[in-house]
Enzyme design. Sequence first.
Site, PDB file in Angstrom:
ATOM      1  CB  SER A  71       0.202  -0.436  -1.806  1.00 41.23           C
ATOM      2  OG  SER A  71       0.696   0.358  -0.721  1.00 41.23           O
ATOM      3  CG  ASP A  72       4.743  -4.957   0.366  1.00 42.59           C
ATOM      4  OD1 ASP A  72       4.865  -4.501   1.513  1.00 42.59           O
ATOM      5  OD2 ASP A  72       5.282  -6.016  -0.002  1.00 42.59           O
ATOM      6  CB  CYS A  73       5.338  -0.745   3.324  1.00 46.41           C
ATOM      7  SG  CYS A  73       4.100  -1.373   4.475  1.00 46.41           S
ATOM      8  CB  ALA A 109       3.827  -1.015  -3.599  1.00 47.06           C
TER       9      ALA A 109
END
Length: 808
Positions: free
Chosen positions: A320-322, A324
Amino acid sequence: MSERTFLILFFAIGILSLSGFTISTEDPPPNITSYTPQLQFACKPPYNSYQFCNTSLAVAARATSLISLLALPEKIGLLIENAASVPRLGIPAYQWWSESLHGVGGSGPGVSFNGIIPAATSFPQVIVTGASFNRSLWYKIASAIGVEGRAFFNVGQAGLTFWAPNVNIFRDPRWGRGQETTGEDPLVAAAYAIEFVKGFQGEDRRRGRTSGGERRELQQRAGEGRSDDIGLMASACCKHYTAYDLEKWGIYDRYNFDAMVTIQDMEDTYQPPFESCVEQGGASCLMCSYNSVNGVPTCAQKNFFQKAREEWGFNGYITSDCGAVAFIYEHHHFTKTPEDAVAVAFKAGLDMECGPYTTMFGPLAVEQGKLQVEDIDRALFNLLSVQIRLGLFDGNPKNIKHGNLGPSDVCTAEHRALALEAARQGTVLLKNHNNFLPLDRNRVSSLAIIGPMAMSHALGGDYAGQPCNPTSVFDGFQSYANKISYAIGCLDGVPCKTRAGFAEAVSLAREADIVIVVTGLDTSQEAEELDRYSLLMPGYQKDLVTTIASASKRPLVLLVTGGGPIDLAFAEKDSRIASILWIGYPGGEAGGNAVAEIIFGDFNPGGRLPITWYPESITKIPMTDMNMRPNLSRNYPGRTYRFYTGEKIYEFGHGLSYTNFTYKLLSAPNKLGILPGFIKAAAPRRIKALQQTNGELDYIYVDELEYCDSLIFNLQASVMNSGDVDGSHVVMLFSRGPKSSEMEGAPEKQLIWFDRIHTIARRSTEISVTINPCEHFSFADVHGRRTLPLGNYTLILWDLELTISINI
């Protein structure tokens, strides 16, 4: 929890581990080269007897063996980017989050410049290297970054999993992170993705294109042998998957934005760079984005993850993006509880969360039956397989492949020369009235450098690291004139909120032989979490330029910084502004030197704009409108050169040179026929129905054709450098296809091939282009199905146009 609380907790946890190594708590100054971190690595005695340490076994067997030894709490602790240690198995903590967008960067907690290596080669921002349109240059840059990344790892200052490249499409000119991309064209973004991943991960770029099926076969064969058969120098991660290109605009931000995307736009604009990154580049990581797509957060989009693995042959981990995963619950309100957010993400196919939500709420999700151990084991298998391919379970890093890389391989003369060459090739000459440039240094006794970006060392844009030898634009001109003066013009820098400082700038301009004004954007105007609202120059920058133009003896040279387009209509029309160069973010390493070399003729510019430059009127369109195609009924002009129907300041692909080029067609067919035998037996029902009613067939679906290869043809042409100066030249081949009422959304034109060639003055260079109509002429219809229109195609090669007809 609140976003603020999440970020505080997230970074507090991140600081506890640095790249899987333990480093002294008393960090020495950066210049102390005797500093040696204490390396911590897995599979050292007495733990090296475990099967997961056995390098003779296949990757799958090693990963499966390790998973079987882990208890559930240990498994969950490995599912976040700041992976916990497993002391009883001799496995140290590991920080997955390192950055390398255009050089080893300091934006993530995995990289430290506080150690034996105090800097890394700073290459130009990606939008600038994109403007070079040079595949081999892209590969060399990525390879150099990969080498430096591995060197950082070997001394304990980075991990081996780097979250780059950014292959999103630069859809809206206001996007703050457009600078991180190669621009607005999906073909270019896809090509860059392939070159970056191959170079960074250590794969030979000379290997031909590999289909998803072929890559899966290679992976299967490699899995039956030794793990180092598919080893990685470093791991690249294609981000942000997908349709992500909004930071904060009005009430919308990237954490809550729901991108409404048609299947047509998804298939022929947003997805192709990711498909190429995986299928042909062989990326070992994908990162899902913050936004939702059509109502579902991307990190919970099972169909996206399945498409990557089952159709594209993805073999790696999905992160995941941080934050997300947390935002699935907190911002998108897609789930009712935090544990539901964790469960829905991992059940969709996520392998790792950047953030602490999984360790906080994962155990409860398992206890409640929302998340199964099988989902966790699947994720661990993907994570551990990549770590094994990187050699993280092969014992001492010094004794494995690439283990000899170290401080002497960072900031090398070769890498710094490459950074200079990239800045040269990416600079775009937008205007050169009466061939004002290049300047003759023997006729320039005094030079005035004016503007808020002239002395700045922040020339890397966002995600920049610490340059080896920082230089400014002003620094680059030091050897080109006996007298060089400087004035900032805008005392508060790029925002330029007052005219204070104009008087000093005017005074210098009146005295100098040549005036160079450096204005534009920096990361105070465009960056992650920062979109623009206007395409005009910030503050009073325009007034500074016109004021200096009125005061200087001769027409001035304007240098424009920044990643996003600026409305330069005033400068393009003003004869007092002789030349305009877009230098973007040329890198803190050698950008200033590259600019000076171009202005004084030591290098002939050949860069081309990778994005359309629009007038300010485009800002009336909401950033939130994701449609690529125009809609005249609501005065919507569309997006990017492929579909945009409105006014432009500069075209996509615009760029001048100090020489002139003419093209000559040498050979190409004028007609291609699709024979009945080319069509699949199951396909002709629609075709026969049209023929029986004497209807005209306007198109055929690509998947209806049995033999697409039979339509492939070669176009040969010559490019004559008709001037007196050698120079590199970007050759761009566009196609414009037939349109019909049945085919909605055909592009106005689209780039189908490009290359950068070196030309010699007064000589011609031949080019040969292989064109596959099924691939290069087709586009997605409203159902997402690749469609090949029938009829006359116009191929556009510089000022040369030719027509080719395709019919049954």
